[in-house]
Design an enzyme around this catalytic site. Structure first.
Site, PDB file in Angstrom:
ATOM      1  N   ASP A 127       9.758  -4.172 -11.252  1.00 28.16           N
ATOM      2  CA  ASP A 127       9.210  -3.163 -10.354  1.00 28.16           C
ATOM      3  C   ASP A 127       8.764  -3.770  -9.026  1.00 28.16           C
ATOM      4  O   ASP A 127       8.812  -3.104  -7.984  1.00 28.16           O
ATOM      5  CB  ASP A 127       8.033  -2.465 -11.042  1.00 28.16           C
ATOM      6  CG  ASP A 127       7.516  -1.288 -10.238  1.00 28.16           C
ATOM      7  OD1 ASP A 127       8.339  -0.481  -9.785  1.00 28.16           O
ATOM      8  OD2 ASP A 127       6.287  -1.175 -10.060  1.00 28.16           O
ATOM      9  N   ASP A 183      12.258  -5.983  -6.920  1.00 28.11           N
ATOM     10  CA  ASP A 183      13.225  -5.361  -6.019  1.00 28.11           C
ATOM     11  C   ASP A 183      12.725  -5.351  -4.579  1.00 28.11           C
ATOM     12  O   ASP A 183      13.481  -5.597  -3.635  1.00 28.11           O
ATOM     13  CB  ASP A 183      13.587  -3.946  -6.488  1.00 28.11           C
ATOM     14  CG  ASP A 183      12.356  -3.072  -6.720  1.00 28.11           C
ATOM     15  OD1 ASP A 183      11.228  -3.527  -6.450  1.00 28.11           O
ATOM     16  OD2 ASP A 183      12.537  -1.927  -7.185  1.00 28.11           O
ATOM     17  N   ASP A 226      13.555   3.453  -5.078  1.00 28.12           N
ATOM     18  CA  ASP A 226      12.519   2.770  -5.861  1.00 28.12           C
ATOM     19  C   ASP A 226      11.435   3.752  -6.300  1.00 28.12           C
ATOM     20  O   ASP A 226      11.010   3.761  -7.465  1.00 28.12           O
ATOM     21  CB  ASP A 226      11.920   1.641  -5.033  1.00 28.12           C
ATOM     22  CG  ASP A 226      10.892   0.835  -5.812  1.00 28.12           C
ATOM     23  OD1 ASP A 226      11.152   0.533  -6.988  1.00 28.12           O
ATOM     24  OD2 ASP A 226       9.831   0.525  -5.255  1.00 28.12           O
ATOM     25  N   ASP A 273      10.759   5.046 -10.156  1.00 24.53           N
ATOM     26  CA  ASP A 273       9.436   4.827 -10.740  1.00 24.53           C
ATOM     27  C   ASP A 273       8.943   6.086 -11.443  1.00 24.53           C
ATOM     28  O   ASP A 273       8.390   6.038 -12.554  1.00 24.53           O
ATOM     29  CB  ASP A 273       8.430   4.417  -9.668  1.00 24.53           C
ATOM     30  CG  ASP A 273       8.594   2.968  -9.235  1.00 24.53           C
ATOM     31  OD1 ASP A 273       9.319   2.224  -9.917  1.00 24.53           O
ATOM     32  OD2 ASP A 273       8.000   2.590  -8.206  1.00 24.53           O
TER      33      ASP A 273
END
Length: 215
Positions: free
Chosen positions: A76, A79, A97, A101
């Site tokens: 997490d 990246d 992203d 999530d």
């Protein structure tokens, strides 16, 4: 009269962890960059791990799912570190992203939901609904507030804190403890952030901060 100067917010746990593990993440990101791995590939790998964890949760393999979530958690942050290292943090990558999530959290809650539905446990099902909804509202309140120019930081149970509550309970096969805690405290955090926005909106208008549109 002296102008009002807002107090600086204390460092959040998320910011502390990022600062603490930044050198390690950068070294790992450098190795991945040399292999040609892209930030989006790391993001999607993390999502794939959450899909597998959700599948295990639905089957009742609670401890295995907890260990898997613990292993993939660094992805997490990795990246973002990789994107900065490559010098090409794209707007789409940031959106991807954030979206993954949210899906990752929903997948985990969905796995738990299927598990407790199979056990005919309506109280736990309702708590999972509240936990999932509260988790999403914590993120949404921050995104909506910042889109209007407010500073929305911290809160009692942000995503990192939710992870630190959920994963140990899964590893110890005590998911109900985490479900109860997150169902209550995630919704409290969303309201806490809403109150923070309200307080800022009550202050005199500052240059560069847009007013809230009527809806």
């Amino acid at each position: 009269m002296k102008p009002h100067v807002p107090k600086q917010s204390p460092q959040t746990l998320t910011a502390f962890l990022r600062q603490r593990f930044k050198p390690l993440l950068e070294r790992i990101a450098l190795g991945l960059a040399r292999l040609g791995v892209t930030p989006n590939a790391v993001t999607l790998a993390g999502l794939a791990g959450n899909i597998l964890a959700a599948f295990w949760l639905a089957q009742g393999r609670i401890t295995w799912a907890g260990w898997l979530l613990l292993v993939i958690w660094p992805l997490d942050a990795l990246d973002g570190a990789l994107a900065r290292l490559r010098g090409s943090p794209s707007p789409f990558g940031g959106v991807l992203d954030s979206v993954t999530d949210r899906y990752a959290e929903l997948l985990v809650w969905g796995g738990l939901l299927v598990y407790y539905l199979s056990r005919a446990d309506p109280i736990s099902v309702i708590l999972i609904y509240l936990a999932a909804g509260g988790s999403l509202m914590v993120s949404y309140t921050k995104a909506r507030g910042e889109a209007q120019g407010f500073r929305v930081e911290g809160g009692l149970l942000t995503r990192v804190e939710r992870f630190l509550v959920l994963v140990p309970c899964l590893i110890l096969n005590r998911p109900l403890i985490a479900i109860w805690a997150i169902a209550l405290l995630a919704n409290f955090t969303a309201l806490q952030r809403l109150w923070l926005i309200f307080r800022q909106s009550s202050m005199p208008a500052q240059p560069g901060r847009p007013t809230l549109p009527k809806e």
